[in-house]
Design a protein around this motif. Sequence first.
Motif, PDB file in Angstrom:
ATOM      1  N   LEU A  82       0.630  -1.316  -0.159  1.00  0.00           N
ATOM      2  CA  LEU A  82      -0.033   0.205   0.065  1.00  0.00           C
ATOM      3  C   LEU A  82       0.782   1.170  -0.033  1.00  0.00           C
ATOM      4  O   LEU A  82       0.392   2.317  -0.824  1.00  0.00           O
ATOM      5  N   HIS A  83       1.831   1.323   0.718  1.00  0.00           N
ATOM      6  CA  HIS A  83       2.836   2.381   1.061  1.00  0.00           C
ATOM      7  C   HIS A  83       3.400   2.773  -0.312  1.00  0.00           C
ATOM      8  O   HIS A  83       3.506   3.962  -0.983  1.00  0.00           O
ATOM      9  N   ALA A  86       2.305   1.800  -3.717  1.00  0.00           N
ATOM     10  CA  ALA A  86       1.502   2.156  -4.404  1.00  0.00           C
ATOM     11  C   ALA A  86       0.886   3.520  -4.142  1.00  0.00           C
ATOM     12  O   ALA A  86       0.567   4.288  -5.056  1.00  0.00           O
ATOM     13  N   GLN A  87       0.600   3.860  -2.678  1.00  0.00           N
ATOM     14  CA  GLN A  87       0.216   5.220  -2.475  1.00  0.00           C
ATOM     15  C   GLN A  87       1.417   6.246  -2.836  1.00  0.00           C
ATOM     16  O   GLN A  87       0.973   7.376  -3.531  1.00  0.00           O
ATOM     17  N   PHE A 122      -8.948   5.793  -4.318  1.00  0.00           N
ATOM     18  CA  PHE A 122      -8.374   5.907  -3.052  1.00  0.00           C
ATOM     19  C   PHE A 122      -8.525   7.407  -2.446  1.00  0.00           C
ATOM     20  O   PHE A 122      -7.689   8.105  -2.927  1.00  0.00           O
ATOM     21  N   GLN A 163     -12.124   3.869   0.545  1.00  0.00           N
ATOM     22  CA  GLN A 163     -12.069   3.542  -0.756  1.00  0.00           C
ATOM     23  C   GLN A 163     -13.515   3.754  -1.512  1.00  0.00           C
ATOM     24  O   GLN A 163     -14.293   3.205  -1.215  1.00  0.00           O
ATOM     25  N   ASP A 176      -4.848   4.127  -8.858  1.00  0.00           N
ATOM     26  CA  ASP A 176      -5.679   4.408  -8.124  1.00  0.00           C
ATOM     27  C   ASP A 176      -6.544   3.242  -7.603  1.00  0.00           C
ATOM     28  O   ASP A 176      -6.633   2.732  -6.009  1.00  0.00           O
ATOM     29  N   ASN A 205      -5.405   0.280  -7.747  1.00  0.00           N
ATOM     30  CA  ASN A 205      -4.364  -0.843  -7.192  1.00  0.00           C
ATOM     31  C   ASN A 205      -4.129  -0.194  -5.835  1.00  0.00           C
ATOM     32  O   ASN A 205      -3.976  -1.302  -4.745  1.00  0.00           O
ATOM     33  N   THR A 206      -4.360   0.974  -5.552  1.00  0.00           N
ATOM     34  CA  THR A 206      -3.839   1.465  -4.115  1.00  0.00           C
ATOM     35  C   THR A 206      -5.039   0.997  -3.383  1.00  0.00           C
ATOM     36  O   THR A 206      -5.027   0.599  -1.965  1.00  0.00           O
ATOM     37  N   SER A 207      -6.193   1.216  -3.906  1.00  0.00           N
ATOM     38  CA  SER A 207      -7.472   0.982  -3.108  1.00  0.00           C
ATOM     39  C   SER A 207      -7.486  -0.579  -2.609  1.00  0.00           C
ATOM     40  O   SER A 207      -7.865  -0.777  -1.742  1.00  0.00           O
ATOM     41  N   HIS A 245      -4.890  -2.756  -2.124  1.00  0.00           N
ATOM     42  CA  HIS A 245      -4.108  -2.988  -0.893  1.00  0.00           C
ATOM     43  C   HIS A 245      -4.608  -2.429   0.328  1.00  0.00           C
ATOM     44  O   HIS A 245      -4.450  -3.016   1.533  1.00  0.00           O
TER      45      HIS A 245
END
Length: 297
Positions: free
Chosen positions: A32-33, A35-36, A176, A182, A245, A247-249, A251
Amino acid sequence: MASLKEVKNRINSVKSTRQITSAMKMVASAKLHKAQARVENILPYQHKLNEILTNFLGTDASVNSPYTEVRTVNRVAIVVISSNTSLCGAFNSNVVKMLEHTLEEYARLGKENIFLYPVGRKVEEAVRKLGYEPCGSFQAMADRPSYAAANGLATTLMKEFVEKRVDSVQLIYHHFKSMGSQVLTREDYLPINLEKVAQEAAAGRGDEEERGFNNDYIVEPSAEELIIELLPKVLSQKIFTVLLDSNTSEHAARMLAMQAATDNANELIQDLTKQYNKSRQQAITNELQDIIGGSLK
């Protein structure tokens, strides 16, 4: 009442499950970190691109682009984005539900006039179960979004729209918003809404003072042609941002789901431990009663 051995085995089983969910939570948190960070790095570029386009639109330049043509919707393309794997709560099921609602809205067009572009294995499987044939497989884009792949998909969608094989393109994905939120989003992709582009550019500026286009600049060959050249880049960038967006959501949703599973495991272990101690105490009490009763005979 369950025997002491059964309760003990169940406690050990739940502890093993807790170790797995805790490890998956840490993995999801690390992903997540990363991807964010990718989303946060790409957003300023998108906002600046939108701002440049908006500045030119603020001049007397007239826009005559095939990507802005509004037509009666007789054929529609839907890009829907999920994940390739599960264990992320209601992330995938919510996407599928919104897709079903969207398909109900366009049911009058007939299946032959609805084209689905599923990004992610879960939604691709759902599309087939709903009786539709996907317009390609894009599973790799769900796990590792790349600009090259996003640009390829965007080019395909733009070509379909310009050649009037579809009259509208829509996107369904998770936005995200924060670590714990999300937002499931459905929006129009084509024809491009220039007013929305301007709003996104204004949002990207934040508290900064709005900057207008300086009419003293000389634009070659012309502002109109520059706008026409910018639109495909804006559209390609939009697909890439949406993929990041989602992909981050994914995780974030998986991390929250694993955190909830770990918390539930801890509560269950506490309840089972109390049950085990109570049963053990009851067994000891029964043995003492048997011993005392036997000595009195």
